[in-house]
Design a protein around this motif. Structure first.
Motif, PDB file in Angstrom:
ATOM      1  N   LEU A   1       0.831  -1.205   0.000  1.00  0.00           N
ATOM      2  CA  LEU A   1       0.000   0.000   0.000  1.00  0.00           C
ATOM      3  C   LEU A   1       0.866   1.255   0.000  1.00  0.00           C
ATOM      4  O   LEU A   1       0.559   2.237  -0.680  1.00  0.00           O
ATOM      5  CB  LEU A   1      -0.941   0.006   1.208  1.00  0.00           C
ATOM      6  CG  LEU A   1      -2.182  -0.889   1.086  1.00  0.00           C
ATOM      7  CD1 LEU A   1      -2.954  -0.937   2.394  1.00  0.00           C
ATOM      8  CD2 LEU A   1      -3.092  -0.394  -0.024  1.00  0.00           C
ATOM      9  N   PHE A   2       1.963   1.200   0.774  1.00  0.00           N
ATOM     10  CA  PHE A   2       2.871   2.347   0.781  1.00  0.00           C
ATOM     11  C   PHE A   2       3.424   2.592  -0.615  1.00  0.00           C
ATOM     12  O   PHE A   2       3.447   3.731  -1.106  1.00  0.00           O
ATOM     13  CB  PHE A   2       4.015   2.137   1.773  1.00  0.00           C
ATOM     14  CG  PHE A   2       3.749   2.794   3.083  1.00  0.00           C
ATOM     15  CD1 PHE A   2       4.066   4.122   3.279  1.00  0.00           C
ATOM     16  CD2 PHE A   2       3.147   2.095   4.110  1.00  0.00           C
ATOM     17  CE1 PHE A   2       3.797   4.749   4.468  1.00  0.00           C
ATOM     18  CE2 PHE A   2       2.862   2.712   5.315  1.00  0.00           C
ATOM     19  CZ  PHE A   2       3.193   4.038   5.493  1.00  0.00           C
ATOM     20  N   LEU A   3       3.859   1.502  -1.264  1.00  0.00           N
ATOM     21  CA  LEU A   3       4.383   1.650  -2.625  1.00  0.00           C
ATOM     22  C   LEU A   3       3.301   2.179  -3.556  1.00  0.00           C
ATOM     23  O   LEU A   3       3.561   3.012  -4.419  1.00  0.00           O
ATOM     24  CB  LEU A   3       4.886   0.301  -3.130  1.00  0.00           C
ATOM     25  CG  LEU A   3       6.198  -0.179  -2.540  1.00  0.00           C
ATOM     26  CD1 LEU A   3       6.503  -1.584  -3.028  1.00  0.00           C
ATOM     27  CD2 LEU A   3       7.324   0.757  -2.940  1.00  0.00           C
ATOM     28  N   ALA A   4       2.068   1.684  -3.359  1.00  0.00           N
ATOM     29  CA  ALA A   4       0.970   2.076  -4.249  1.00  0.00           C
ATOM     30  C   ALA A   4       0.705   3.571  -4.173  1.00  0.00           C
ATOM     31  O   ALA A   4       0.239   4.171  -5.137  1.00  0.00           O
ATOM     32  CB  ALA A   4      -0.300   1.303  -3.893  1.00  0.00           C
ATOM     33  N   VAL A   5       0.989   4.175  -3.028  1.00  0.00           N
ATOM     34  CA  VAL A   5       0.802   5.625  -2.936  1.00  0.00           C
ATOM     35  C   VAL A   5       2.071   6.370  -3.332  1.00  0.00           C
ATOM     36  O   VAL A   5       2.028   7.346  -4.078  1.00  0.00           O
ATOM     37  CB  VAL A   5       0.358   6.046  -1.508  1.00  0.00           C
ATOM     38  CG1 VAL A   5       0.226   7.554  -1.409  1.00  0.00           C
ATOM     39  CG2 VAL A   5      -0.945   5.373  -1.151  1.00  0.00           C
ATOM     40  N   SER A   6       3.239   5.893  -2.836  1.00  0.00           N
ATOM     41  CA  SER A   6       4.417   6.749  -2.986  1.00  0.00           C
ATOM     42  C   SER A   6       5.054   6.687  -4.371  1.00  0.00           C
ATOM     43  O   SER A   6       5.602   7.685  -4.826  1.00  0.00           O
ATOM     44  CB  SER A   6       5.442   6.478  -1.890  1.00  0.00           C
ATOM     45  OG  SER A   6       5.848   5.156  -1.925  1.00  0.00           O
TER      46      SER A   6
END
Lengths: 233, 218
Positions: free
Chosen positions: B196-201
């Motif tokens: 999820l972090f990767l999906a946003v950042s």
């Protein structure tokens, strides 16, 4: 207060150890990623890119939690200290890779052409011409990253490593005065940061002196002494 | 063990709730950071020298001490003065203060990049100080620093997991607590958090790079 000082210094020591080990890992990874990222072939550059994007995108604490709390369930149990160093190194290395790539790409084109004219190979060109110039350019941003890494290490207490923050927290919960104890934590971190910056500035002066720039690095005041001892470089 | 999709997906609503708090903390902290950073940059330019130097060292101190410790100081220290705030508010203040020290430097570089001729022209036109800043300097300085400010938005987003240490149930904490509650192993959850972090950042990083091309960066 005074008799708990050794406890604090112990915490400081753990923080310094994690910072140094993490920085060593991050530096190695930065060079690997940066040199891959500045390669001529597209697919080699892509490898560097993937590493950078991936580890820059995940928060260091998330990575640390994953390594420490999730990985044991697939059979890898890491020592908390090792997990902390690995997470910080991988994370900061991704930022450092961009610094190395930028500094290497900023070395003037004519320098590279000159190495071709002198028939140098890749290793010679990098070792003798490109890296010494890039190193001077990358040190200031690398110094910032070192401070970021040191600050980032404050979270390792959350995966049970007894670093400075962890020690302070224990002292606080066993009845230390809130403002004094946490004030000390800030002070210690500030001092560590200033000491690290001093080290980086020294390296900067040395790197620039080696390139014949800036104020001379005063190791030997008299030129007469130079032939006798050798400067140790 | 193998990856259990059903479990991973069943926990998704809880993670998304955590992500919501993460986003709120990021936005709140960011608004505070960009406003406070500008104030600091202006104080350093406009206030008398001793005040500027004082502010510089305070910012230097904030920048060279860990955000986590600052959060603890605010969270445990403010009640000493009788100020008791919910963890989320403390988190937003902590993030905002910490990043203001960085955005102040960004604004400073933007202000310094405004050509000297612009200042001289403002003097020649006898503009009052307020007009010089709002009409001439800032409209030129701020567009140039938008990409750099954007990078700090992404950094701040990635620092929000620290808020779990003062009890905010953001994304990482929601995963941690959920696995503790259900006694399920946290492998899927933690991996989902990372994804999820990767999906946003990653998309935001691409967007910032687009901004960098659009506005000539300092």
């Amino acid at each position: 207060m005074l008799n708990s000082l050794p406890l604090y210094l112990n915490g400081v020591w753990v923080t310094v150890q994690i910072t140094v080990a993490g920085a060593a890992l991050a530096l190695a990874l930065s060079f690997a990623a940066g040199l891959l990222g500045s390669a001529r072939r597209r697919w080699i550059r892509a490898i560097g890119r993937v590493y950078t994007e991936f580890f820059r995108g995940v928060a260091a604490l998330v990575l640390m939690y994953w390594l420490f709390y999730a990985l044991p369930y697939v059979g890898f149990r890491l020592d908390p200290m090792f997990a902390a160093i690995l997470a910080l190194g991988l994370n900061v290395g991704a930022y450092g890779g961009e610094v190395v790539r930028g500094a290497v790409n900023a070395v003037p084109r004519a320098q590279i052409e000159a190495t071709t004219a002198l028939n140098m190979g890749y290793v010679q060109r990098m070792r003798l011409v490109v890296i010494p110039q890039a190193w001077a350019a990358m040190l200031p941003p690398m110094g910032n990253l070192l401070i970021e890494l040191m600050k980032g290490s404050a979270v390792v207490g959350l995966i049970t490593v007894s670093d400075l923050t962890f020690v302070v927290r224990q002292q606080w919960s066993s009845g230390g005065d809130t403002l004094v104890v946490w004030g000390l934590a800030l002070l210690f971190y500030f001092l560590i940061a200033q000491a690290l910056l001093l080290g980086v500035r020294y390296l900067e002066r040395r790197a620039n002196a080696r390139l014949g720039r800036g104020p001379a690095f005063r190791a030997a005041p008299e030129p007469a002494a130079a032939s006798a001892g050798g400067s140790g470089r | 063990m193998s990856w259990d999709w059903d479990y991973a997906l069943s926990a998704l609503p809880i993670l998304l709730q955590g992500l919501q708090l993460t986003v709120i903390a990021t936005i709140g902290g960011y608004v505070l950071a960009i406003v406070l950073g500008l104030v600091v940059a202006l104080v350093r330019r406009l206030a008398p020298r001793w005040a500027g130097t004082g502010v510089y060292w305070v910012m230097e101190f904030i920048r060279s001490t860990p955000l986590l410790v600052q959060l603890f100081v605010l969270y445990f220290g403010l009640p000493v003065f009788g100020i008791v705030l919910p963890p989320m508010v403390v988190g937003i203040i902590g993030l905002g203060l910490h990043y203001a020290a960085y955005t102040a430097e960004v604004y400073r570089s933007g202000i310094e990049a405004v050509p000297r001729g612009q200042w001289e022209a403002a003097t020649a036109l006898n503009l009052p100080t307020r007009r010089v800043w709002t009409g001439v300097v800032l409209p030129q300085a701020i567009p140039k620093v938008i990409p750099a400010l954007g990078n700090y938005l992404i950094s701040m987003f990635k620092d929000t997991p620290l808020l779990l240490a003062i009890g905010v149930v953001e994304l990482l904490n929601s995963a941690y607590r959920h696995s503790a509650r259900t006694f399920e192993d946290p492998f899927e959850l933690m991996t989902m958090v990372g994804l999820l972090f990767l999906a946003v950042s990653i998309p935001s990083a691409i967007f910032i790079r687009h901004l960098e091309r659009r506005y000539a960066a300092v």
